[in-house]
Design an enzyme around this catalytic site. Structure first.
Site, PDB file in Angstrom:
ATOM      1  N   GLU B  63       0.804  -1.222   0.000  1.00  0.00           N
ATOM      2  CA  GLU B  63       0.000   0.000   0.000  1.00  0.00           C
ATOM      3  C   GLU B  63       0.836   1.271   0.000  1.00  0.00           C
ATOM      4  O   GLU B  63       0.555   2.206  -0.746  1.00  0.00           O
ATOM      5  CB  GLU B  63      -0.960   0.006   1.195  1.00  0.00           C
ATOM      6  CG  GLU B  63      -2.121  -0.990   1.084  1.00  0.00           C
ATOM      7  CD  GLU B  63      -1.760  -2.404   1.490  1.00  0.00           C
ATOM      8  OE1 GLU B  63      -0.602  -2.645   1.886  1.00  0.00           O
ATOM      9  OE2 GLU B  63      -2.646  -3.284   1.414  1.00  0.00           O
ATOM     10  N   HIS B 132     -10.771  -3.988  10.979  1.00  0.00           N
ATOM     11  CA  HIS B 132     -11.462  -4.049   9.685  1.00  0.00           C
ATOM     12  C   HIS B 132     -12.700  -3.159   9.645  1.00  0.00           C
ATOM     13  O   HIS B 132     -13.540  -3.317   8.755  1.00  0.00           O
ATOM     14  CB  HIS B 132     -11.861  -5.492   9.362  1.00  0.00           C
ATOM     15  CG  HIS B 132     -10.838  -6.228   8.532  1.00  0.00           C
ATOM     16  ND1 HIS B 132      -9.496  -6.189   8.811  1.00  0.00           N
ATOM     17  CD2 HIS B 132     -10.954  -7.009   7.436  1.00  0.00           C
ATOM     18  CE1 HIS B 132      -8.845  -6.933   7.914  1.00  0.00           C
ATOM     19  NE2 HIS B 132      -9.710  -7.433   7.070  1.00  0.00           N
TER      20      HIS B 132
HETATM   21  C1  TPP Z   1      -2.644  -4.308   4.600  1.00  0.00           C
HETATM   22  C2  TPP Z   1      -3.741  -5.102   4.049  1.00  0.00           C
HETATM   23  N1  TPP Z   1      -4.105  -4.920   2.757  1.00  0.00           N
HETATM   24  C3  TPP Z   1      -5.120  -5.636   2.237  1.00  0.00           C
HETATM   25  C4  TPP Z   1      -5.790  -6.539   2.974  1.00  0.00           C
HETATM   26  C5  TPP Z   1      -6.954  -7.306   2.395  1.00  0.00           C
HETATM   27  N2  TPP Z   1      -6.700  -8.736   2.397  1.00  0.00           N
HETATM   28  C6  TPP Z   1      -7.141  -9.524   3.384  1.00  0.00           C
HETATM   29  S1  TPP Z   1      -6.648 -11.103   3.220  1.00  0.00           S
HETATM   30  C7  TPP Z   1      -5.867 -10.772   1.787  1.00  0.00           C
HETATM   31  C8  TPP Z   1      -5.168 -11.856   1.032  1.00  0.00           C
HETATM   32  C9  TPP Z   1      -3.861 -12.126   1.587  1.00  0.00           C
HETATM   33  O1  TPP Z   1      -3.260 -13.151   0.893  1.00  0.00           O
HETATM   34  P1  TPP Z   1      -2.105 -13.977   1.566  1.00  0.00           P
HETATM   35  O2  TPP Z   1      -1.236 -13.091   2.393  1.00  0.00           O
HETATM   36  O3  TPP Z   1      -1.435 -14.742   0.497  1.00  0.00           O
HETATM   37  O4  TPP Z   1      -2.862 -14.933   2.573  1.00  0.00           O
HETATM   38  P2  TPP Z   1      -4.065 -15.949   2.224  1.00  0.00           P
HETATM   39  O5  TPP Z   1      -5.329 -15.192   2.447  1.00  0.00           O
HETATM   40  O6  TPP Z   1      -3.885 -16.370   0.818  1.00  0.00           O
HETATM   41  O7  TPP Z   1      -3.919 -17.059   3.172  1.00  0.00           O
HETATM   42  C10 TPP Z   1      -5.994  -9.426   1.469  1.00  0.00           C
HETATM   43  C11 TPP Z   1      -5.444  -8.797   0.263  1.00  0.00           C
HETATM   44  C12 TPP Z   1      -5.391  -6.686   4.316  1.00  0.00           C
HETATM   45  N3  TPP Z   1      -6.009  -7.548   5.126  1.00  0.00           N
HETATM   46  N4  TPP Z   1      -4.369  -5.972   4.819  1.00  0.00           N
END
Ligand code: TPP
Lengths: 309, 359
Positions: B63, B132
């Site tokens: 971000e 959130h």
């Molecule tokens: C700083 C931030 N940006 C965006 C999000 C939105 N978000 C929540 S879960 C997620 C996916 C994250 O993917 P990963 O780290 O690969 O973990 P997974 O969910 O695949 O286990 C996103 C983009 C967030 N929680 N925090």
């Protein structure tokens, strides 16, 4: 099995919080945590039910937390994304990507400063590896030779976005190498392989050799958040899922154990039954527990405690 | 019929972006999940099919870095729109937003401009919890150089979004998820709603309610109840909280003599206090009773719905507060009876009854 139960219960609308399931990603959590002592410290992220349970977190308190009950591990203030059990040094999970990774580094700094030999572990996803904070954490941990294990669970997707839309073609574990951290890649669908590589890593870290970075390849079965499958969305297909399902890490481990004669089918079924009973108990506990009282809203905003003078 | 076309807030956002992408080659939109099959709660759905991945971009979860990239692009001829599915995620980018985006124009004597829109989605409910569901508008409104917009209606969101994209300043554009399914008539054409202007959404005589975003909907619900008891509130939808337009509120308070400010954020250092201070400074003599505010208590968001029930103010709290401020006596029992009755008891953690989570 715990999460299969959540899948079954979620539609009852009593679990009222965002819930990210680890179904399919069990081997990474178990393979790593099996090597940890109780005083080793673990931090997780939004998809951390498996880490909590693998570190020995209390199942009843976990289930009650999902139900928003006063008996929940965070007293109904955290939900599925904020799990904690300090009795086993499972020190917290959060859904802000990368947010807990430096906390694990800080825990490792404490351990070093206090002359202890416990280590810290940070679990995070492939998308979190895109945050600058990961690099800052790796750099500092490497610089200070801190006893911390970075575990990146690469499940190929961030919500509905594939890795290829977010990162160039290079292995994530190389990020660790860029910071002069010993880094390895392993099959996160092979519990024994994860166990072996984590065992070596934990031993090395505990011996004072500084941090290690593990990238474990894995795959999430269900939708990003919630209890369902999501193949109809079209960002991934069922064929891909079935290929991973074929390699189901739990099935694989069971077969290996049967073959090695360390487990019989009867024993396996016995374990299943026992676990099922535990889960049923936990669900009843959660459902029967009281909700937090209104006053609980106002407590814990500030700590009432001070440092001994 | 075309002229009566009814669309939702979500569709109005999408249409505003669509029209700007079409009209201005310099506009692009970027954010995690923008081209994905869910399209940021529907607000960017299918845009990638129309404009291609070169202008409708997904992004790494970086971000702060990508915000800086957007600022750099904005300084050099582009007009980026960046979106975060939760306002909480923008906290990773406040360095770039506050130290660079907000300052660049001033700090270099006006040579450069940062035409950048940051869409931030806020919400409440379904156990989103401490990280959130934060409504951090006051944080951004504190920063000179940023404009902060919080549209409430589908008509306004489209018009304000277009104005924001055309503005040459960094704009924090805040959308409340509980507004996404609200529908009303929205013209198909490109039109603008001016930034920095509030709006009267209900005329009345007895008390002025100034509210932001989703809280305006709760205020309207409360007025419908309270008007049955003979009190007529005037509601001002603040719409832009920075720069804050107090003209309409002051005019209204001069008429009603009472002010209740309602914001979806926290109390301390919040928007509600700021509005009250600004109005009192200008119209102290007009007040018949002390000004009041309804906000979140100064507490992080809990997840359990048994706690959020007491955490989030609703039209019930607003109606009660109006009754007290208007000096109601015996009618209060009547009010309590109405509030206890029938349809006024939906669960407090969902926007409508068909909502089944997880978001
Ligand atoms: C700083 C931030 N940006 C965006 C999000 C939105 N978000 C929540 S879960 C997620 C996916 C994250 O993917 P990963 O780290 O690969 O973990 P997974 O969910 O695949 O286990 C996103 C983009 C967030 N929680 N925090």
């Amino acid at each position: 099995m715990v999460e299969e139960k959540i899948v079954e219960l979620y539609p009852e609308q009593e679990i009222r919080c965002p819930t990210h399931l680890s179904i399919g990603e069990e081997a990474t959590a178990v393979g790593v945590c099996e090597n940890l002592r109780q005083d080793d410290m673990v931090f997780g992220y939004h998809r951390s039910h498996a880490h909590y349970l693998a570190k020995g977190g209390n199942l009843k308190a976990f289930m009650a937390e999902l139900y928003g009950k006063a008996t929940g591990c965070s007293r109904g203030k955290g939900g599925s994304m904020h799990l904690i059990d300090i009795s086993v040094n499972f020190l917290g999970t959060t859904p802000i990507l990368g947010g807990t990774v430096p906390l694990a580094v800080g825990a490792a700094l404490s351990s070093q400063m206090q002359g202890k030999d416990n280590i810290a572990v940070a679990f995070f996803g492939d998308a979190a590896a895109e945050e600058g904070i990961i690099h800052e954490s790796l750099n500092f941990a490497s610089l200070k030779k801190l006893p911390v294990l970075f575990v990146c669970e690469n499940n190929l997707y961030s919500v509905q976005t594939p890795l290829s839309a977010r990162q160039p073609e290079r292995e994530i574990y190389l990020l660790g190498k860029a910071h002069a951290v010993d880094s390895y890649l392993a099959d996160g669908y092979d519990a024994l392989k994860v166990y072996e590589i984590a065992k070596k890593a934990v031993e090395k870290i505990r011996a004072g050799n500084g941090p290690i970075f593990l990238e474990l390849l894995t795959y999430r079965w269900r939708e990003h958040c919630g209890p369902n499958y999501d193949f109809e969305l079209g960002y991934r297909n069922e064929v891909e899922f079935l290929k991973w399902k074929e390699k189901d890490p739990i099935k694989k481990l069971k077969e290996e154990m049967l073959e090695a004669n360390i487990l019989s089918n009867e024993e396996f079924e016995g374990m299943r039954e026992e676990i099922n009973r535990e889960i049923e108990d936990a669900v009843s506990f959660a459902k029967d527990s009281p909700f937090p009282e209104k006053d609980e809203l106002y407590s814990n905003v500030y700590s009432e405690q001070g440092h001994e003078k | 019929m075309k002229s009566n076309r009814i669309i939702s807030y979500m569709e109005a956002v999408r249409e505003g972006i669509d029209l700007c992408l079409e009209k201005y080659p310099s506009v692009f939109i970027i954010g995690p999940g923008v081209p994905d099959p869910k399209g940021v709660f529907g607000t960017t759905l299918n845009l990638v099919d129309k404009y291609g991945p070169g202008r409708v971009l997904d992004m790494p979860l970086s971000e702060n870095g990508i915000t800086g990239v957007c600022i750099g692009a904005a300084l050099t001829g582009m007009r980026p729109i960046m979106v975060h599915q939760r306002m909480d995620f923008s906290l990773l980018a406040i360095d770039e937003l506050i130290n660079n985006a907000a300052k660049w124009h001033y700090m270099f004597g006006g040579w450069c401009e940062v035409p950048l829109v940051i869409r931030l989605i806020i919400g409440r409910g379904w156990g989103q919890g401490a990280q959130h569901s934060q409504n951090l508008q006051a944080l951004y409104a504190h920063i000179p150089g940023l404009k902060v917009v919080m549209p409430t209606t589908p008509y306004d969101v489209k018009g304000l979004l277009i104005s924001s994209i055309e503005d040459n300043n960094p704009i924090i554009f805040i959308e409340h998820r509980w507004l996404y399914n609200m529908c009303e008539h929205v013209p198909e054409a490109m039109y603008r709603v001016p930034i920095g202007k509030s709006k009267i959404v209900r005329e009345g005589e007895d008390i002025t309610i100034a509210s932001t975003s989703y809280m305006t909907i709760e205020s309207i619900k409360a007025s419908r109840i309270i008007e049955n008891l003979g009190i007529s509130p005037e509601i001002v939808d603040i719409r832009t909280i920075k720069p804050l337009d107090t003209n309409l509120i002051i005019k209204s308070v001069k008429k009603t003599g009472r002010l209740l400010v309602i914001d979806s954020g926290w109390k301390s250092g919040g928007i509600a206090g700021e509005v009250i201070a600004s109005v009192v400074e200008e119209a102290f003599d007009s007040f018949k009773s002390k000004p009041q505010r309804i906000t979140l208590p100064d507490i992080p968001t809990p997840t359990s719905h048994s706690l959020t029930r007491h955490y989030y103010p609703t039209y019930v709290d607003i109606a009660n507060k109006i009754a007290t401020m208007a000096g109601m006596g015996t009618e209060k029992a009547e009010l309590r009876k109405i509030l206890k009755s029938k349809k006024y008891d939906t669960p407090s953690d969902i926007p409508h009854l068909s909502f089944t989570g997880p978001f």
